[in-house]
Design a protein around this motif. Structure first.
Motif, PDB file in Angstrom:
ATOM      1  N   LEU A   8     -53.778  11.472  45.438  1.00 53.45           N
ATOM      2  CA  LEU A   8     -55.104  11.519  44.820  1.00 53.45           C
ATOM      3  C   LEU A   8     -55.047  11.895  43.344  1.00 53.45           C
ATOM      4  CD1 LEU A   8     -57.352  13.136  47.587  1.00 53.45           C
ATOM      5  CD2 LEU A   8     -57.450  10.798  46.711  1.00 53.45           C
ATOM      6  N   ASP A   9     -54.136  12.794  42.982  1.00 53.96           N
ATOM      7  CA  ASP A   9     -54.006  13.166  41.574  1.00 53.96           C
ATOM      8  C   ASP A   9     -53.549  11.963  40.740  1.00 53.96           C
ATOM      9  OD1 ASP A   9     -54.827  15.755  41.989  1.00 53.96           O
ATOM     10  OD2 ASP A   9     -52.798  16.534  42.261  1.00 53.96           O
ATOM     11  N   ASP A  10     -52.658  11.152  41.305  1.00 52.26           N
ATOM     12  CA  ASP A  10     -52.219   9.941  40.599  1.00 52.26           C
ATOM     13  C   ASP A  10     -53.391   8.986  40.383  1.00 52.26           C
ATOM     14  OD1 ASP A  10     -49.583  10.886  40.679  1.00 52.26           O
ATOM     15  OD2 ASP A  10     -49.205   9.932  42.624  1.00 52.26           O
ATOM     16  N   ALA A  11     -54.191   8.794  41.441  1.00 53.74           N
ATOM     17  CA  ALA A  11     -55.355   7.909  41.327  1.00 53.74           C
ATOM     18  C   ALA A  11     -56.341   8.447  40.301  1.00 53.74           C
ATOM     19  CB  ALA A  11     -56.022   7.758  42.695  1.00 53.74           C
ATOM     20  N   ASP A  12     -56.533   9.759  40.297  1.00 54.91           N
ATOM     21  CA  ASP A  12     -57.421  10.398  39.320  1.00 54.91           C
ATOM     22  C   ASP A  12     -56.924  10.134  37.908  1.00 54.91           C
ATOM     23  OD1 ASP A  12     -58.619  12.358  37.570  1.00 54.91           O
ATOM     24  OD2 ASP A  12     -59.238  13.471  39.347  1.00 54.91           O
ATOM     25  N   HIS A  13     -55.638  10.320  37.688  1.00 55.16           N
ATOM     26  CA  HIS A  13     -55.065  10.097  36.353  1.00 55.16           C
ATOM     27  C   HIS A  13     -55.276   8.656  35.900  1.00 55.16           C
ATOM     28  CE1 HIS A  13     -52.195   9.928  33.047  1.00 55.16           C
ATOM     29  NE2 HIS A  13     -51.658   8.874  33.633  1.00 55.16           N
ATOM     30  N   LEU A  14     -54.970   7.695  36.775  1.00 53.97           N
ATOM     31  CA  LEU A  14     -55.131   6.298  36.394  1.00 53.97           C
ATOM     32  C   LEU A  14     -56.578   5.971  36.056  1.00 53.97           C
ATOM     33  CD1 LEU A  14     -52.815   4.576  39.023  1.00 53.97           C
ATOM     34  CD2 LEU A  14     -52.470   4.603  36.556  1.00 53.97           C
ATOM     35  N   LEU A  15     -57.488   6.496  36.838  1.00 53.70           N
ATOM     36  CA  LEU A  15     -58.899   6.171  36.668  1.00 53.70           C
ATOM     37  C   LEU A  15     -59.518   6.844  35.451  1.00 53.70           C
ATOM     38  CD1 LEU A  15     -61.310   4.684  37.971  1.00 53.70           C
ATOM     39  CD2 LEU A  15     -61.813   6.796  39.212  1.00 53.70           C
ATOM     40  N   THR A  16     -59.138   8.087  35.193  1.00 52.80           N
ATOM     41  CA  THR A  16     -59.853   8.864  34.177  1.00 52.80           C
ATOM     42  C   THR A  16     -59.083   9.100  32.888  1.00 52.80           C
ATOM     43  OG1 THR A  16     -59.052  10.999  35.030  1.00 52.80           O
ATOM     44  CG2 THR A  16     -61.065  10.096  36.023  1.00 52.80           C
ATOM     45  N   SER A  17     -57.761   8.892  32.881  1.00 52.00           N
ATOM     46  CA  SER A  17     -56.971   9.311  31.718  1.00 52.00           C
ATOM     47  C   SER A  17     -56.001   8.272  31.195  1.00 52.00           C
ATOM     48  CB  SER A  17     -56.179  10.582  32.075  1.00 52.00           C
ATOM     49  OG  SER A  17     -57.026  11.593  32.572  1.00 52.00           O
ATOM     50  N   SER A  18     -56.062   7.038  31.698  1.00 51.09           N
ATOM     51  CA  SER A  18     -55.039   6.064  31.317  1.00 51.09           C
ATOM     52  C   SER A  18     -55.578   4.868  30.548  1.00 51.09           C
ATOM     53  CB  SER A  18     -54.321   5.554  32.565  1.00 51.09           C
ATOM     54  OG  SER A  18     -55.187   4.756  33.360  1.00 51.09           O
ATOM     55  N   ALA A  19     -56.874   4.828  30.271  1.00 49.63           N
ATOM     56  CA  ALA A  19     -57.479   3.674  29.591  1.00 49.63           C
ATOM     57  C   ALA A  19     -57.188   2.374  30.334  1.00 49.63           C
ATOM     58  CB  ALA A  19     -57.011   3.577  28.140  1.00 49.63           C
ATOM     59  N   ILE A  20     -57.245   2.441  31.655  1.00 51.98           N
ATOM     60  CA  ILE A  20     -56.982   1.260  32.473  1.00 51.98           C
ATOM     61  C   ILE A  20     -58.098   0.233  32.293  1.00 51.98           C
ATOM     62  CG2 ILE A  20     -58.175   2.064  34.577  1.00 51.98           C
ATOM     63  CD1 ILE A  20     -55.687   1.011  36.133  1.00 51.98           C
ATOM     64  N   ARG A  21     -57.761  -1.042  32.389  1.00 49.48           N
ATOM     65  CA  ARG A  21     -58.724  -2.115  32.159  1.00 49.48           C
ATOM     66  C   ARG A  21     -58.740  -3.068  33.345  1.00 49.48           C
ATOM     67  NH1 ARG A  21     -56.870  -4.859  26.699  1.00 49.48           N
ATOM     68  NH2 ARG A  21     -58.790  -6.051  27.021  1.00 49.48           N
TER      69      ARG A  21
END
Length: 352
Positions: A17-30
């Protein structure tokens, strides 16, 4: 359908879940690396993305974390797509699986709110392995014997063959699961690629004028040409076609070079005692061609002198080695040159 129980910690370690949180909120994913779905309907990108600029250039499809989290809180499933391209643990897993199976693999992940369902009953056009990394999800699997319910929790892996109807709903807590898709290569595809070389040699001649009124003559000429094609197909070398297929697969994978920057910086300093490690999921297939040797590395091929084959076979057989381990096959300087080259090419990495 098949169920397998594995090590929960090992599976959770691939994406939690922490990985998913990071990708969603802190990685500028598009997008399209992200999409949202609710009760079988894919949500418009405008509901969870925003525009921005980078160095004066426009960026579109940038995920707005606040909007995405609001949609998630309202019951939407967040789908992380193509994770084999950007999430290292799943990149390594799919790379190793590709070499084991000989088929291209992909990875998606699905973050679903409690008591919610992202997609209605549907079928996939490829085989899938599914494993849970957070919470639990109740799967509805349609088999020839009827509908079966399977509760997936961390540690369980579910295999579904191509075309198996299924749907899944999160239970009392948030659910995160990973789906590994196996995009099977087929006999039809192999035959088409093999025969294509015959078709490509056919001349680009126009059909004769007036063939609409003389269909018999056109049929006779087509029969003659088809017979010629059949003769050419019979003369095809099946072994050469298989070698070409292997080369196509083992030179067309994505580059997987985690740690590659440090490896390139340290390559020139490698000495006889430097410990090197084969990169997981990287092939090293040797194809002799007289006094030359072709080395298939996954995303490329190298051509080297055939005299390097014993040393390369030694490297293929090991997980870790030092250049000095190759002294039975090459002089010390040649061992260093070969190992430094293979570090720069991404087959070997420096153990730190």
């Amino acid at each position: 359908m098949h169920l397998h129980r594995g090590d929960p910690d090992e599976l959770v370690g691939l994406l939690d879940l922490d990985d998913a949180d990071h990708l969603l909120t802190s990685s500028a994913i598009r997008t399209p690396s992200i999409r949202l779905a609710r009760e079988g309907a894919v949500q418009p990108e405008s509901q969870f993305t925003r525009r921005a600029t980078l160095a004066g250039q426009p960026l579109t499809g940038l995920v707005d974390p606040r909007k995405a989290l609001a949609a998630f809180d309202d019951g939407a499933t967040i789908v992380f797509q193509g994770m084999h391209r950007y999430w290292p643990p799943l990149t390594r897993l799919t790379a190793e699986l590709e070499l084991e199976l000989g088929h291209p693999c992909q990875a998606n992940a699905y973050l679903t709110p409690p008591d919610s369902q992202g997609f209605a009953v549907h079928e996939d056009t490829h085989d899938v392995f599914v494993f849970q990394t957070a919470g639990s999800k109740l799967w509805e699997v349609h088999t020839p014997d009827g509908v079966e319910e399977v509760l997936l929790e961390p540690g369980l892996c579910l295999y579904l063959p191509t075309g198996t109807p299924h749907a899944a709903r999160a239970q009392e807590t948030v659910s995160l699961h990973v789906t590994i898709g196996i995009n099977q290569l087929t006999w039809r595809g192999l035959v088409e690629r093999t025969v294509q070389q015959v078709v490509d040699k056919l001349p680009e001649e126009h059909l004769p004028g007036g063939f609409l009124e003389d269909r018999g003559a056109l049929a006779d000429e087509l029969a003659r040409r088809l017979e010629q094609v059949a003769d050419d197909v019979r003369r095809l070398d099946a072994s050469a076609a298989v070698e070409a297929e292997v080369r196509r697969f083992l030179t067309g994978r994505g580059s997987r070079l985690d740690g590659g920057l440090r490896d390139v910086l340290e390559a020139s300093g490698i000495d006889d005692s430097t410990l090197l490690r084969r990169r997981p999921g990287h092939p090293c297939v040797l194809l002799p061609h007289g006094d030359r040797l072709e080395v298939l590395l996954g995303d490329r091929s190298l051509e080297v002198p055939a005299r390097l084959e014993p040393a390369l076979e030694e490297i293929r057989a090991r997980t870790e080695l030092r250049p000095a381990d190759l002294h039975d096959h090459l002089d010390p300087q040649s061992c260093l040159v070969l190992c430094r080259r293979l570090v720069r090419e991404g087959l070997l990495g420096v153990v730190r």
